[in-house]
Scaffold this motif. Structure first.
Motif, PDB file in Angstrom:
ATOM      1  N   ASN B  74       0.811  -1.205   0.000  1.00 48.41           N
ATOM      2  CA  ASN B  74       0.000   0.000   0.000  1.00 48.41           C
ATOM      3  C   ASN B  74       0.847   1.258   0.000  1.00 48.41           C
ATOM      4  OD1 ASN B  74      -2.309  -1.909   1.031  1.00 48.41           O
ATOM      5  ND2 ASN B  74      -3.208   0.039   0.411  1.00 48.41           N
ATOM      6  N   PHE B  75       2.005   1.174   0.685  1.00 52.11           N
ATOM      7  CA  PHE B  75       2.882   2.334   0.697  1.00 52.11           C
ATOM      8  C   PHE B  75       3.421   2.597  -0.708  1.00 52.11           C
ATOM      9  CE2 PHE B  75       6.920   4.525   1.507  1.00 52.11           C
ATOM     10  CZ  PHE B  75       6.425   5.625   2.182  1.00 52.11           C
ATOM     11  N   ALA B  76       3.814   1.525  -1.388  1.00 48.90           N
ATOM     12  CA  ALA B  76       4.321   1.683  -2.752  1.00 48.90           C
ATOM     13  C   ALA B  76       3.232   2.266  -3.656  1.00 48.90           C
ATOM     14  CB  ALA B  76       4.794   0.340  -3.294  1.00 48.90           C
ATOM     15  N   LEU B  77       2.006   1.808  -3.443  1.00 50.82           N
ATOM     16  CA  LEU B  77       0.881   2.299  -4.248  1.00 50.82           C
ATOM     17  C   LEU B  77       0.679   3.797  -4.009  1.00 50.82           C
ATOM     18  CD1 LEU B  77      -1.473   1.402  -6.093  1.00 50.82           C
ATOM     19  CD2 LEU B  77      -2.827   1.110  -4.034  1.00 50.82           C
ATOM     20  N   THR B  78       0.721   4.189  -2.744  1.00 53.39           N
ATOM     21  CA  THR B  78       0.551   5.601  -2.418  1.00 53.39           C
ATOM     22  C   THR B  78       1.660   6.442  -3.040  1.00 53.39           C
ATOM     23  OG1 THR B  78      -0.405   4.876  -0.347  1.00 53.39           O
ATOM     24  CG2 THR B  78       0.172   7.190  -0.518  1.00 53.39           C
ATOM     25  N   MET B  79       2.877   5.907  -3.009  1.00 56.39           N
ATOM     26  CA  MET B  79       4.008   6.657  -3.553  1.00 56.39           C
ATOM     27  C   MET B  79       3.842   6.876  -5.057  1.00 56.39           C
ATOM     28  SD  MET B  79       6.033   7.706  -1.366  1.00 56.39           S
ATOM     29  CE  MET B  79       4.562   7.909  -0.447  1.00 56.39           C
ATOM     30  N   ILE B  80       3.411   5.842  -5.745  1.00 56.48           N
ATOM     31  CA  ILE B  80       3.273   5.989  -7.196  1.00 56.48           C
ATOM     32  C   ILE B  80       2.105   6.928  -7.497  1.00 56.48           C
ATOM     33  CG2 ILE B  80       1.727   4.072  -7.805  1.00 56.48           C
ATOM     34  CD1 ILE B  80       3.792   3.394  -9.989  1.00 56.48           C
ATOM     35  N   PHE B  81       1.110   6.922  -6.619  1.00 54.28           N
ATOM     36  CA  PHE B  81      -0.024   7.836  -6.764  1.00 54.28           C
ATOM     37  C   PHE B  81       0.457   9.276  -6.615  1.00 54.28           C
ATOM     38  CE2 PHE B  81      -3.775   9.908  -4.685  1.00 54.28           C
ATOM     39  CZ  PHE B  81      -4.624   9.844  -5.768  1.00 54.28           C
ATOM     40  N   PHE B  82       1.296   9.501  -5.608  1.00 57.76           N
ATOM     41  CA  PHE B  82       1.869  10.836  -5.396  1.00 57.76           C
ATOM     42  C   PHE B  82       2.738  11.257  -6.571  1.00 57.76           C
ATOM     43  CE2 PHE B  82       1.853  10.941  -0.483  1.00 57.76           C
ATOM     44  CZ  PHE B  82       0.653  11.621  -0.513  1.00 57.76           C
ATOM     45  N   ALA B  83       3.597  10.339  -6.992  1.00 56.77           N
ATOM     46  CA  ALA B  83       4.668  10.705  -7.917  1.00 56.77           C
ATOM     47  C   ALA B  83       4.195  10.798  -9.355  1.00 56.77           C
ATOM     48  CB  ALA B  83       5.806   9.688  -7.807  1.00 56.77           C
ATOM     49  N   ILE B 135      11.752   4.218 -17.304  1.00 54.43           N
ATOM     50  CA  ILE B 135      11.255   2.968 -16.708  1.00 54.43           C
ATOM     51  C   ILE B 135      11.990   2.703 -15.399  1.00 54.43           C
ATOM     52  CG2 ILE B 135      11.158   0.458 -16.994  1.00 54.43           C
ATOM     53  CD1 ILE B 135      10.796   1.002 -20.028  1.00 54.43           C
ATOM     54  N   ALA B 136      13.309   2.916 -15.442  1.00 57.62           N
ATOM     55  CA  ALA B 136      14.108   2.641 -14.241  1.00 57.62           C
ATOM     56  C   ALA B 136      13.630   3.497 -13.084  1.00 57.62           C
ATOM     57  CB  ALA B 136      15.579   2.897 -14.532  1.00 57.62           C
ATOM     58  N   SER B 137      13.286   4.765 -13.346  1.00 60.55           N
ATOM     59  CA  SER B 137      12.878   5.603 -12.223  1.00 60.55           C
ATOM     60  C   SER B 137      11.552   5.107 -11.645  1.00 60.55           C
ATOM     61  CB  SER B 137      12.818   7.081 -12.616  1.00 60.55           C
ATOM     62  OG  SER B 137      12.099   7.248 -13.807  1.00 60.55           O
ATOM     63  N   ILE B 138      10.666   4.612 -12.515  1.00 61.08           N
ATOM     64  CA  ILE B 138       9.400   4.068 -11.995  1.00 61.08           C
ATOM     65  C   ILE B 138       9.670   2.799 -11.181  1.00 61.08           C
ATOM     66  CG2 ILE B 138       7.172   3.055 -12.612  1.00 61.08           C
ATOM     67  CD1 ILE B 138       7.185   4.869 -15.084  1.00 61.08           C
ATOM     68  N   VAL B 139      10.513   1.931 -11.736  1.00 58.89           N
ATOM     69  CA  VAL B 139      10.804   0.662 -11.059  1.00 58.89           C
ATOM     70  C   VAL B 139      11.480   0.926  -9.710  1.00 58.89           C
ATOM     71  CG1 VAL B 139      12.209  -1.424 -11.163  1.00 58.89           C
ATOM     72  CG2 VAL B 139      10.901  -0.703 -13.169  1.00 58.89           C
ATOM     73  N   ILE B 140      12.442   1.855  -9.725  1.00 58.60           N
ATOM     74  CA  ILE B 140      13.155   2.146  -8.471  1.00 58.60           C
ATOM     75  C   ILE B 140      12.191   2.762  -7.463  1.00 58.60           C
ATOM     76  CG2 ILE B 140      14.952   3.584  -7.422  1.00 58.60           C
ATOM     77  CD1 ILE B 140      16.536   3.205 -10.043  1.00 58.60           C
ATOM     78  N   LEU B 141      11.339   3.659  -7.943  1.00 64.30           N
ATOM     79  CA  LEU B 141      10.383   4.289  -7.026  1.00 64.30           C
ATOM     80  C   LEU B 141       9.489   3.235  -6.377  1.00 64.30           C
ATOM     81  CD1 LEU B 141       9.046   6.966  -5.959  1.00 64.30           C
ATOM     82  CD2 LEU B 141       7.369   6.616  -7.763  1.00 64.30           C
ATOM     83  N   VAL B 142       8.926   2.363  -7.190  1.00 61.79           N
ATOM     84  CA  VAL B 142       8.008   1.348  -6.655  1.00 61.79           C
ATOM     85  C   VAL B 142       8.772   0.363  -5.765  1.00 61.79           C
ATOM     86  CG1 VAL B 142       6.463  -0.550  -7.245  1.00 61.79           C
ATOM     87  CG2 VAL B 142       6.402   1.559  -8.575  1.00 61.79           C
ATOM     88  N   GLY B 143       9.910  -0.109  -6.269  1.00 65.26           N
ATOM     89  CA  GLY B 143      10.674  -1.109  -5.527  1.00 65.26           C
ATOM     90  C   GLY B 143      11.182  -0.569  -4.196  1.00 65.26           C
ATOM     91  N   PHE B 144      11.747   0.629  -4.250  1.00 67.74           N
ATOM     92  CA  PHE B 144      12.301   1.191  -3.022  1.00 67.74           C
ATOM     93  C   PHE B 144      11.178   1.544  -2.035  1.00 67.74           C
ATOM     94  CE2 PHE B 144      14.274   4.609  -0.491  1.00 67.74           C
ATOM     95  CZ  PHE B 144      15.335   3.884   0.020  1.00 67.74           C
ATOM     96  N   SER B 145      10.064   2.080  -2.587  1.00 69.33           N
ATOM     97  CA  SER B 145       8.925   2.393  -1.714  1.00 69.33           C
ATOM     98  C   SER B 145       8.416   1.131  -1.031  1.00 69.33           C
ATOM     99  CB  SER B 145       7.786   3.015  -2.524  1.00 69.33           C
ATOM    100  OG  SER B 145       8.194   4.221  -3.079  1.00 69.33           O
ATOM    101  N   TYR B 146       8.376   0.050  -1.805  1.00 66.25           N
ATOM    102  CA  TYR B 146       7.901  -1.198  -1.223  1.00 66.25           C
ATOM    103  C   TYR B 146       8.806  -1.627  -0.074  1.00 66.25           C
ATOM    104  CZ  TYR B 146       6.888  -6.127  -0.613  1.00 66.25           C
ATOM    105  OH  TYR B 146       6.594  -7.335  -0.067  1.00 66.25           O
TER     106      TYR B 146
END
Lengths: 826, 283
Positions: B74-83, B135-146
């Protein structure tokens, strides 16, 4: 690129496909004679009607009957859509409504139903209407609420009707207005005070605004209403009147395809009424196609699914009146109003589930969820006030959701609560949940009413009553001995998540109902400590996306393929090799360049550069030297003429440029990298094979330890030397240097001259441009002199100097251009 | 002399090295890593740290933030929603918009072209690298947020307001769908940025144009008075990934959004190539 341009146009045109809406024709306004005014006045009522004609006639007809209080104009847009779909459409005002004459008898068989049969007679006389046989038009009936009941009634009374679609209406008027949720009970239900009052008030006003006792109601109905509203009971006469006006009397005679829809947001004609209509038709005539919709609309408001419903109704008639092969509603379609999240505005969104069989009110399966709570004493307050508010009949819109926790718990002591444990898995409740309850009263009473609702309580404690619906319960007799009953809770479709729990609330008050006015103490308890939830596990979700959307997905795929295959694919043009010139480093012929603004930088320049020489390209600033070099390197396109390098034509990115090293108009480096990294990456980026001679050229650059510092810290001279070194990477066969000595100090200039001479000595060729005549004189064996874009001299330096006074190139040059010396120093 | 090939000019690998060594790439990475750390600090130690969550449809709107603390997913989801609205937009616009224009501003563009790197090859490598970094920035954002969410809030399953919870494998699938869709919806911005990058020598101009166009489109999309016209806005379906949070994934709007985005991207890139094929390099 021509093919690319064509594909671009194709893509644009696919985006611009539009379908202009057909202009609907104006309806024909008619007065159609209906059935007699009353049992004593046999004159026909005059029905005000609109007839809409489709493009192609004769066509089947669809009659749209309006709701209570409406008139023929209310269905205008639906009529236009049905007309576009190919039907003759008749909308009319029922007797007592709109401009029609007569009095309201609430869909009485003798009057309103007889009126509708008169309309069928009328349709059979119109040449525009397709006939099944003489006097029998091909006709369907549709309508909501009042019109929905009429559609069912006329289909039951007149076998000329060929299809029907009935929405949010009653099966039995008495059980609709007197709600009873005790399973199997034949006792009169709780009187829907507000709804009935609202319903009848619509007909109590006269068209001229005057006030009379009965308004537009027929005397029989006026009397029956007055009696119910006063006593909340039903006399045998009233019961007979209501029964005659109820589809329940004719549903066993309905043999035509029937689309039976009802709304979840409906406390007046709840889904139990819809269910009864559908079940009775199916039971009596199992072969009759019946589809049942539980949509999210209704008399209480709900969500807006009008477009979907009207589309389903249109398709129903297209299939069963026009015999078209269109997909129609499946046997069961149910909307979960908050089943999803909207992708447009992130609000709750509806989800539609469908099934190939109709499960009825109680699901295909039930899930028994344990529910706990002790028997509770509750108060029925004196004066029935304050009363819980769950819906506001007539205003529309269930307000329960907005009132949140206010509902059911606002008035302490009036409600009993029973709660389940949190659900371990998410579930979809579709239908009527059931509980077994025991009721008793401290003192014997004759008219006990209760209101039961099943709330969904989220993990955070927030509870809501789905659609704000309550199940009214009424007992004729209730005493200290517990009465044990099964209660059918309101029919809804709701998604409950893991972690949610259910809370059963049994209250003594609800503002929408008639309640006893004396104070009472009741006891309510669970008989079985569980609630039975109806489940329909076989339903599948309707993807809102149609096939057309998947088709839409083909366009981007095609677009991407085009992009990858034709646009971004690297291509090499294999221009013919001019074998005669293959050993000549540069052949320029007829070269001209006119820039966009009209400035002619180079005009008709032709010369050759032989191998093994240092050639000076000489001229003042603005002579066209740099432009010529840019064309030579394939950076800008000549307006006219052409250039061959080692026999191969030069164009943007011509492969032969791999044999050329260049410094044009200053060096260019990645500022964040060191000199060495720049050269290394440049060589690797060039993709050229062979040795880069990196160390050798770095020696020429002579940057010392600065070679490992970032380029952004370099002085102009350092950048210039690094630029020359970069041009020499790989020891190209042709070296093109534009003003190479810019920014260099005298010793470095001297060193650079030697570098160039030595380079040419190996058989390679160097082209040097400069505005410094003395420099060219000392370095070059050949010169090309340009002025104002034109070539003014070509040849050996020695030849040009021969026989001239002064013996200096500068004098020669001044001689050539004469007085035309307008550009800066040289 | 044999025919010389330019086939191996400016391979993607070399262009990647050239871009990776730039400071802006490092800053982008720091931003993407900093965002979840800042949010987790705010949630854990901020003024409203003691709110007991909530989530669901708080006041009618989807309240993803209320669910942010429900676990790693859920945290990763929120982060991608924000970003997705701004940070990712800027990063994608930067990776694709700055790439050609900055070469022009450093004068390195002409040296690459003289190397010679064929023009389409240059655009191809630059576009591919720009998209890979996006793509890398999205993957890193989701992965790191998770990972951050996992440490801060535990390994609870993904919870959504309408569909209940998803298992780990289902959550991974849903997050992949969301990530892919967000990338696709950002292709429109990437297309504008890349086209502008080819047309101008000012890197900031290219990035800024893309960001401004997307934001203006978003603003127009928020004006109810425009009604059905808004469906033609390229960003109309940018939130369609929310369909992946439903019990059954709602593909309709995502497909429509994908179509719009990819068609727009293709046309923009096609036009960029058309212009660059004919452009006199005078920088």
């Amino acid at each position: 690129m021509r093919s690319a341009g064509a594909a671009l146009v194709l893509l644009l045109s696919t985006l611009l496909i539009t379908s202009p809406a057909a202009q609907a024709a104006e309806p024909e306004e008619l007065r159609i004679p209906g059935a007699p005014y009353s049992a004593t006045d046999l004159n026909s009522v005059s029905l005000d009607a609109n007839l809409y004609l489709p493009e192609q006639i004769p066509a089947p007809a669809v009659v749209i009957a309006h709701g209570f209080g409406g008139d023929k104009n209310g269905a205008g847009t639906q009529a236009e859509k049905l007309t576009e779909a190919g039907f003759v459409v008749l909308t009319y005002s029922a007797r007592g409504f709109g401009e029609s004459t007569g009095l309201i008898s609430v869909n009485s068989p003798e009057f309103e139903v007889a009126d509708a049969r008169a309309l069928i007679d009328f349709l059979s006389t119109r040449s525009e209407v397709a006939l099944d046989s003489d006097g029998d038009p091909r006709v369907g009936f549709t309508g909501g609420s009042y019109g929905g009941a009429l559609s069912l009634m006329v289909a039951g009374y007149d076998n000329r009707v060929d299809a029907l679609a009935s929405d949010i209406t009653w099966n039995d008027l008495e059980t609709s207005l007197f709600g009873q949720s005790v399973s199997g009970s034949d006792q009169l239900g709780a009187y829907k005070d507000l709804w009935t009052g609202f319903f009848f008030s619509v007909g109590l006003t006269n068209p001229d605004g005057s006030v009379t006792e009965c308004g537009r109601f027929s005397p029989d109905w006026c009397k029956a209403y007055t009696e119910s509203a006063t006593t909340a009971t039903v006399s045998p006469e009233s019961a007979a009147l209501m029964r005659a006006s109820s589809p329940i009397t004719v549903t066993d005679k309905i043999t035509v395809p029937a689309l039976i829809s009802g709304g979840q947001a409906d406390s007046l004609f709840p889904l139990a009424q819809t269910n009864a209509n559908a079940e009775q038709i199916k039971t009596a005539n199992p072969e009759t196609p019946v589809s049942v919709l539980w949509h999210g609309m209704g008399h209480d408001g709900g969500i807006n699914e009008r477009e979907r419903l009207e589309s389903l109704i249109t398709r129903w008639f297209q299939k069963y009146l026009l015999n078209s092969d269109v997909p129609v509603a499946l046997p069961f379609e149910v909307t979960i109003p908050s089943g999803a999240i909207s992708t447009q505005n992130t609000r709750p969104d509806a989800v539609v589930l469908t099934g190939n069989s109709y499960p009825g009110l109680f699901g295909n399966e039930t899930e028994s969820v344990p529910m706990a709570g002790p028997p509770q004493k509750i108060l029925s307050p004196a004066g029935a006030s304050p009363a819980t508010i769950t819906s506001l009949p007539g205003i529309g819109g269930a307000i329960a959701g907005n009132l949140g926790s206010f509902v059911g718990s606002a008035f302490p002591g009036q409600s009993a609560f029973f709660q389940t444990a949190p659900l371990t898995a998410s579930t979809q409740v579709i239908g009527s949940s059931r509980v077994q309850l025991s009721f008793s009263s401290a003192l014997p009473v004759t008219d006990a009413v209760f209101f039961a609702s099943l709330q969904v309580v989220a993990a955070n404690g927030r509870g809501s009553i789905p659609q704000g619906l309550v199940a009214p319960i009424r007992f004729d007799q209730l005493g200290p001995t517990p009465t044990i009953v099964t209660v059918d809770l309101p029919t809804v479709a709701v998604a409950a998540n893991a972690g949610d729990s259910f809370r059963l609330v049994v209250s003594t008050t609800d503002m929408a109902y008639r309640m006893p006015f004396d104070q009472r103490i009741y006891t309510v308890g669970l008989v079985n400590p569980s609630v039975e939830l109806p489940l329909v596990p076989t339903l599948t979700q309707v993807q809102q996306s149609s096939n057309a959307v998947w088709l839409l997905a083909i366009i981007p795929v095609v677009a991407l393929v085009w992009l990858i295959l034709f646009v971004l694919r690297p291509r090499e043009s294999r221009a013919p090799l001019d074998t005669a010139e293959v050993d000549i480093p540069v052949v320029i012929s007829g070269l001209s360049k006119t820039y966009k603004g009209g400035y002619q930088a180079v005009s008709d320049v032709s010369f050759e550069v032989p191998p093994g020489v240092v050639l000076g390209l000489l001229g003042p600033n603005g002579a066209g030297k740099t432009t010529t070099m840019r064309m030579l390197m394939g950076l800008i396109a000549p307006t006219e003429g052409n250039i061959h390098v080692f026999g191969r034509p030069i164009y943007f990115g011509a492969p032969v440029l791999a044999r050329v090293g260049a410094l044009v108009e200053g060096a260019g480096f990645l500022p964040h990298l060191s000199g060495r990294e720049n050269l290394d990456l440049y060589w690797r980026a060039s993709g050229r094979a062979g040795d880069s001679y990196l160390e050798e050229v770095l020696e020429i650059a002579d940057l010392g330890s600065a070679i490992d510092r970032k380029v952004k810290a370099y002085s102009q001279g350092m950048r210039q030397r690094l630029g020359i070194a970069q041009a020499m990477l790989g020891k190209p066969d042709l070296l093109v240097l534009d003003e190479p000595t810019n920014g260099l100090d005298p010793p470095q200039i001297k060193a650079m001259r030697d570098v160039m001479k030595n380079y040419a000595a190996t058989g390679r060729t160097v082209i040097v441009s400069s505005h410094m005549l003395s420099e060219v004189e000392q370095t070059c064996s050949q010169v090309v002199v340009m002025h104002r874009g034109q070539l003014i001299a070509v040849g050996e330096v020695a030849d040009l100097l021969a026989g001239k006074t002064g013996g200096r190139l500068e004098d020669v040059f001044l001689d050539m251009i004469g007085d035309d010396l307008t550009v800066g120093k040289y | 002399m044999t025919q010389i090939s330019t086939r191996s000019a400016l391979p993607v690998r070399i262009e990647m090295i050239r871009q990776l060594k730039r400071r802006r790439t490092l800053i982008a990475l720091i931003l993407v890593i900093a965002l979840p750390l800042i949010v987790v600090a705010a949630v854990k130690f901020g003024p409203s740290a003691n709110n007991d969550g909530g989530g669901g449809f708080g006041d009618g709107d989807l309240d993803l933030v209320g669910l942010a603390t429900a676990g790693g997913w859920n945290f990763a989801l929120t982060m991608i929603f924000f970003a997705s609205g701004f940070l990712l937009l800027i990063l994608v616009a930067m990776f694709t918009g700055d790439t050609v224009a900055s070469e022009a501003s450093w004068s390195t563009l002409r040296y690459l072209l003289m190397a010679p790197v064929p023009r389409r090859k240059l655009l191809r490598s630059k576009l591919i690298v720009g998209l890979i970094l996006s793509i890398a920035s999205i993957v890193i954002l989701v992965g790191f947020s998770y990972l951050v969410g996992l440490i801060a809030f535990g390994s609870e399953p993904l919870t959504t307001p309408t569909a209940g919870t998803f298992s780990n494998s289902e959550a991974m699938y849903r997050m992949t769908v969301i990530g892919v869709y967000i990338f696709i919806s950002l292709l429109f911005a990437a297309g504008i940025a890349f086209l502008m990058s080819v047309l101008t020598d000012v890197p900031l101009g290219a990035v800024g144009t893309a960001v401004v166009v997307v934001i203006v489109s978003n603003i127009l999309g928020a004006i109810d008075a425009l009604g059905g016209l808004r469906e033609w806005l390229p960003t109309f379906y940018s939130n369609a990934w929310i369909g992946a949070l439903n019990k059954d994934i709602e593909w309709g709007d995502m497909l429509r959004g994908t179509s719009y985005s990819i068609i727009a991207f293709t046309l923009l890139i096609g036009f960029a190539v058309y212009k660059f094929d004919r452009k006199d390099i005078t920088s």
